[in-house]
Each structure stands twice: as C-alpha cells, then as structure tokens.
Design a protein around this motif. Structure first.
Motif, PDB file in Angstrom:
ATOM      1  N   ALA A   1      -7.019   3.173  -4.462  1.00 26.01           N
ATOM      2  CA  ALA A   1      -7.563   4.369  -3.840  1.00 26.01           C
ATOM      3  C   ALA A   1      -8.170   4.050  -2.474  1.00 26.01           C
ATOM      4  N   GLU A   2      -8.857   2.928  -2.376  1.00 27.71           N
ATOM      5  CA  GLU A   2      -9.446   2.530  -1.096  1.00 27.71           C
ATOM      6  C   GLU A   2      -8.357   2.224  -0.072  1.00 27.71           C
ATOM      7  N   ILE A   3      -7.281   1.594  -0.509  1.00 23.77           N
ATOM      8  CA  ILE A   3      -6.174   1.317   0.404  1.00 23.77           C
ATOM      9  C   ILE A   3      -5.544   2.621   0.879  1.00 23.77           C
ATOM     10  N   ALA A   4      -5.397   3.577  -0.020  1.00 24.89           N
ATOM     11  CA  ALA A   4      -4.830   4.880   0.364  1.00 24.89           C
ATOM     12  C   ALA A   4      -5.707   5.557   1.411  1.00 24.89           C
ATOM     13  N   ARG A   5      -7.024   5.457   1.268  1.00 25.97           N
ATOM     14  CA  ARG A   5      -7.928   6.057   2.253  1.00 25.97           C
ATOM     15  C   ARG A   5      -7.810   5.346   3.604  1.00 25.97           C
ATOM     16  N   LEU A   6      -7.702   4.024   3.580  1.00 25.34           N
ATOM     17  CA  LEU A   6      -7.545   3.284   4.832  1.00 25.34           C
ATOM     18  C   LEU A   6      -6.255   3.681   5.546  1.00 25.34           C
ATOM     19  N   VAL A   7      -5.186   3.826   4.778  1.00 22.63           N
ATOM     20  CA  VAL A   7      -3.913   4.230   5.374  1.00 22.63           C
ATOM     21  C   VAL A   7      -4.029   5.618   5.980  1.00 22.63           C
ATOM     22  N   ALA A   8      -4.684   6.534   5.273  1.00 19.29           N
ATOM     23  CA  ALA A   8      -4.844   7.896   5.790  1.00 19.29           C
ATOM     24  C   ALA A   8      -5.631   7.892   7.102  1.00 19.29           C
ATOM     25  N   GLN A   9      -6.666   7.050   7.162  1.00 19.78           N
ATOM     26  CA  GLN A   9      -7.454   6.960   8.393  1.00 19.78           C
ATOM     27  C   GLN A   9      -6.604   6.442   9.551  1.00 19.78           C
ATOM     28  N   LYS A  10      -5.785   5.438   9.283  1.00 18.02           N
ATOM     29  CA  LYS A  10      -4.953   4.872  10.339  1.00 18.02           C
ATOM     30  C   LYS A  10      -3.832   5.828  10.729  1.00 18.02           C
ATOM     31  N   ASP A  11      -3.286   6.537   9.750  1.00 18.06           N
ATOM     32  CA  ASP A  11      -2.244   7.518  10.046  1.00 18.06           C
ATOM     33  C   ASP A  11      -2.769   8.642  10.942  1.00 18.06           C
TER      34      ASP A  11
ATOM     35  N   PRO B   1       3.253   2.144   2.579  1.00 14.07           N
ATOM     36  CA  PRO B   1       2.488   1.633   3.733  1.00 14.07           C
ATOM     37  C   PRO B   1       2.164   0.154   3.584  1.00 14.07           C
ATOM     38  N   LEU B   2       2.208  -0.555   4.708  1.00 14.89           N
ATOM     39  CA  LEU B   2       1.806  -1.954   4.693  1.00 14.89           C
ATOM     40  C   LEU B   2       0.313  -2.069   4.396  1.00 14.89           C
ATOM     41  N   TYR B   3      -0.084  -3.209   3.883  1.00 10.41           N
ATOM     42  CA  TYR B   3      -1.491  -3.427   3.565  1.00 10.41           C
ATOM     43  C   TYR B   3      -2.338  -3.287   4.835  1.00 10.41           C
TER      44      TYR B   3
ATOM     45  N   ARG C   1      -2.536 -11.968  -2.154  1.00  7.93           N
ATOM     46  CA  ARG C   1      -1.508 -11.571  -1.201  1.00  7.93           C
ATOM     47  C   ARG C   1      -0.978 -12.772  -0.416  1.00  7.93           C
ATOM     48  N   LEU C   2       0.265 -12.634   0.018  1.00  4.55           N
ATOM     49  CA  LEU C   2       0.872 -13.638   0.881  1.00  4.55           C
ATOM     50  C   LEU C   2       0.505 -13.340   2.324  1.00  4.55           C
ATOM     51  N   ASP C   3      -0.008 -14.315   3.016  1.00  5.22           N
ATOM     52  CA  ASP C   3      -0.269 -14.175   4.448  1.00  5.22           C
ATOM     53  C   ASP C   3       1.090 -14.223   5.144  1.00  5.22           C
TER      54      ASP C   3
ATOM     55  N   GLY D   1       8.910 -10.069   7.373  1.00  6.47           N
ATOM     56  CA  GLY D   1       7.729  -9.484   8.006  1.00  6.47           C
ATOM     57  C   GLY D   1       7.645  -7.987   7.859  1.00  6.47           C
ATOM     58  N   ALA D   2       8.791  -7.333   7.600  1.00  5.39           N
ATOM     59  CA  ALA D   2       8.794  -5.881   7.439  1.00  5.39           C
ATOM     60  C   ALA D   2       8.028  -5.428   6.201  1.00  5.39           C
ATOM     61  N   TRP D   3       7.723  -6.365   5.306  1.00  2.00           N
ATOM     62  CA  TRP D   3       7.029  -6.019   4.061  1.00  2.00           C
ATOM     63  C   TRP D   3       5.515  -6.216   4.142  1.00  2.00           C
ATOM     64  N   GLY D   4       5.030  -6.791   5.228  1.00  2.00           N
ATOM     65  CA  GLY D   4       3.592  -7.024   5.326  1.00  2.00           C
ATOM     66  C   GLY D   4       3.118  -8.055   4.314  1.00  2.00           C
ATOM     67  N   ASP D   5       1.817  -8.067   4.067  1.00  2.00           N
ATOM     68  CA  ASP D   5       1.206  -9.060   3.173  1.00  2.00           C
ATOM     69  C   ASP D   5       1.410  -8.638   1.712  1.00  2.00           C
ATOM     70  N   VAL D   6       2.569  -8.970   1.156  1.00  2.03           N
ATOM     71  CA  VAL D   6       2.933  -8.509  -0.185  1.00  2.03           C
ATOM     72  C   VAL D   6       2.012  -9.124  -1.235  1.00  2.03           C
ATOM     73  N   VAL D   7       1.867  -8.402  -2.339  1.00  6.67           N
ATOM     74  CA  VAL D   7       1.092  -8.887  -3.478  1.00  6.67           C
ATOM     75  C   VAL D   7       1.928  -9.893  -4.257  1.00  6.67           C
ATOM     76  N   LEU D   8       1.345 -11.049  -4.556  1.00  3.92           N
ATOM     77  CA  LEU D   8       1.993 -12.072  -5.374  1.00  3.92           C
ATOM     78  C   LEU D   8       1.469 -12.086  -6.806  1.00  3.92           C
ATOM     79  N   ALA D   9       0.266 -11.580  -7.002  1.00  5.49           N
ATOM     80  CA  ALA D   9      -0.328 -11.511  -8.337  1.00  5.49           C
ATOM     81  C   ALA D   9      -1.562 -10.620  -8.255  1.00  5.49           C
ATOM     82  N   ARG D  10      -2.009 -10.169  -9.402  1.00  4.52           N
ATOM     83  CA  ARG D  10      -3.278  -9.443  -9.493  1.00  4.52           C
ATOM     84  C   ARG D  10      -4.147 -10.114 -10.552  1.00  4.52           C
ATOM     85  N   LYS D  11      -5.425  -9.804 -10.506  1.00  8.53           N
ATOM     86  CA  LYS D  11      -6.344 -10.422 -11.460  1.00  8.53           C
ATOM     87  C   LYS D  11      -5.879 -10.186 -12.892  1.00  8.53           C
TER      88      LYS D  11
END
Length: 290
Positions: A104-114, A127-129, A154-156, A188-198
C-alpha cells in the motif's frame, strides 16, 4: 552428447486450462521428437494460494492428456535451502538490500510520482520500485531488521547490471514483436526486482533459474508473456555462474476477448472440459496442435 532436457513447471494455485495444455504438450512433444527428457516441476512456493487438491489435479490432467514425466517430481517447497544459498551468494556480492515499505505504501509513492510525471513501468506494466531503501544506512537497516519488520529483499539492478555487463539469449521461438535469434537482454527495464520476502523465501525469478540449473534443463519452452522476464533470468544466471538454456517462447492461447487465458480470470479448466466429455484429441485441436 547428452539429450536435451525440457520441463513443464505449473503452480498448483488453480486448475490447468488450455494454455497450460498447449505448453505441456509442446514441451512433451519436443522431448519425444528430439529424444530428450521431459520433467515436471511443481512451483509451490506461495503457501497461501497453492493447494494439494490443485497439485493432484495437475497430475490427473497431464496423465489424461497422455503426458508422462520423470520421477521424482521436484517440488519447490522441498528445496528452500537451494534458494537461500543463491540469495546469500548475491548478498555477499553486495547486490541485495531490504525494503520495508508495504504494498500500500509503494502504491501511494507511485501515485505521488505519477502526479508529477509518468512513473516508469516494467514490461508487464507494473510500476518500478519507487522507494529509497537502497540508500538506508547500514545501522538503519540493521535496526529495522532487528525490529522484525516485514520486508522484501530486492536486487540492486544498477549494480547487478554493471557487474554482469551486456547479456543476450538464444531465442528459438519468437517474442511478442517477432524477436528471434540472438536477443539482447534488458534487465534494467524491471527495476529493483524482489528476490524474496520475509514470509516467502524466494521469488519466481530466483527460483526458476536455480531449478533449471539444478535439473539440467537445456530447453525452456514457455509462453510469450514470459519473454522479457528472460532478461532478469539471464542476469541472475550470469551473477550466479549458472548455465544458459536455449529459450523458445510460444504463442499464447487467448479467450474470446483476445485475452490470455488465466487462472485469475477463471478460464475453463481441463478438469471441467474432461468432465464435459471433451477428449484429449479435441484438446489438441483446440490449441492448434496436430
């Protein structure tokens, strides 16, 4: 020369549909024509959505189609240590970092940037991270991790691409815009992809390259919807020193609205078609196979 190795790797999070039948039959047919091996892999990492009844249905549907596979079947949930080892290797290279924002926080950040300018999307349209976790201090990261806060690893991407250099793959099929032959990877088109979650010890991207390497898969035959995901897979293979399969992306089976068949849209399952009297020969006809 060893025989080619093909695989079909469904997730038991729903019933197989015509799109799965096309991919499974294509892999099995190629293995038979080339004197190769055919493997079945169960991608059951998502413990919340994967169910034993769906896994049982996979075996029943494939057997009904006349497909035979080698045993034992590799189930991802039984090999978590393999993915953990790969993640530790990437972490030791300084290429992995934790991010602590919720979806949800990521969605809000994307909305702000959009609102300022269109925020970039990956090839799937997500959206990219947009977060700043990559720049957190080591002390702040350690504090947040010790607090047991949920996080993704995430992968740098910029650092990973710099380390791996230019990458390509051999495409024996065709991409969505006709790409074939030697294809230039664009991770690079995928941005910092998730490799695992907690709560989930690996992602699709990481698990699939580890599984293919450990199983000796030489031919990856799958739908065009995964064509550009191959860029991420080639990057991970390069970083982890894994062999590169040949890729063959095939057309997708579409519904009446020209949309890809999907479990999420409740596409008619093979199980339901079988119960309705449809035969395996009719299934082959419907997906355009001889």
């Amino acid at each position: 020369m060893p025989p080619p190795v093909f695989r079909f790797a469904p997730s038991p999070n729903g019933y197989l549909h015509l799109g799965h039948a096309f991919s499974a039959l294509s892999n099995f047919g190629l293995a038979r024509r080339t004197g190769g091996r055919f493997l079945l892999r169960i991608e059951d990492i998502d413990a919340t959505r994967c169910k034993p009844e769906f896994e049982d249905a996979i075996y029943q549907d494939l057997g009904w189609l006349g497909i035979a596979w080698e045993t034992p079947v590799r189930r991802q949930s039984g090999h978590l240590a393999d993915y953990r080892d790969a993640l530790e290797t990437l972490t030791a290279q300084g290429l992995v970092y934790p991010s602590f924002e919720s979806r949800a926080e990521i969605a809000r950040l994307v909305a702000q940037k959009d609102a300022e300018a269109p925020w970039p999307r990956d090839p799937d349209g997500a959206p990219l991270y947009p977060g700043t976790a990559r720049w957190l201090s080591l002390d702040e990261r350690a504090r947040l991790l010790q607090s047991d806060m949920p996080h993704a690893l995430r992968l740098d991407m910029a650092a990973a691409c710099a380390r791996a250099g230019d990458l390509t793959w051999t495409e024996d099929g065709e991409g969505p815009e006709g790409e074939t032959g030697t294809v230039t990877a664009r991770p690079g088109a995928w941005g910092d992809v998730v490799l695992a979650r907690k709560e989930t010890p690996t992602s699709y991207h990481l698990a699939v390259v580890i599984d293919d390497a450990l199983q000796g898969v030489t031919e990856v035959v799958r739908g065009q919807d995964l064509f550009w995901s191959t860029s991420v897979h080639r990057l991970l293979q390069a970083l982890l020193g894994l062999p590169q399969p040949v890729y063959r992306h095939h057309r997708l089976i579409l519904d009446g609205s020209e949309r890809k068949l999907s479990k999420s849209t409740e596409a008619t399952g093979l199980r339901e078609l079988r119960a309705g009297g449809v035969t395996p020969v009719e299934i082959r006809r419907r997906v355009g196979l001889p």
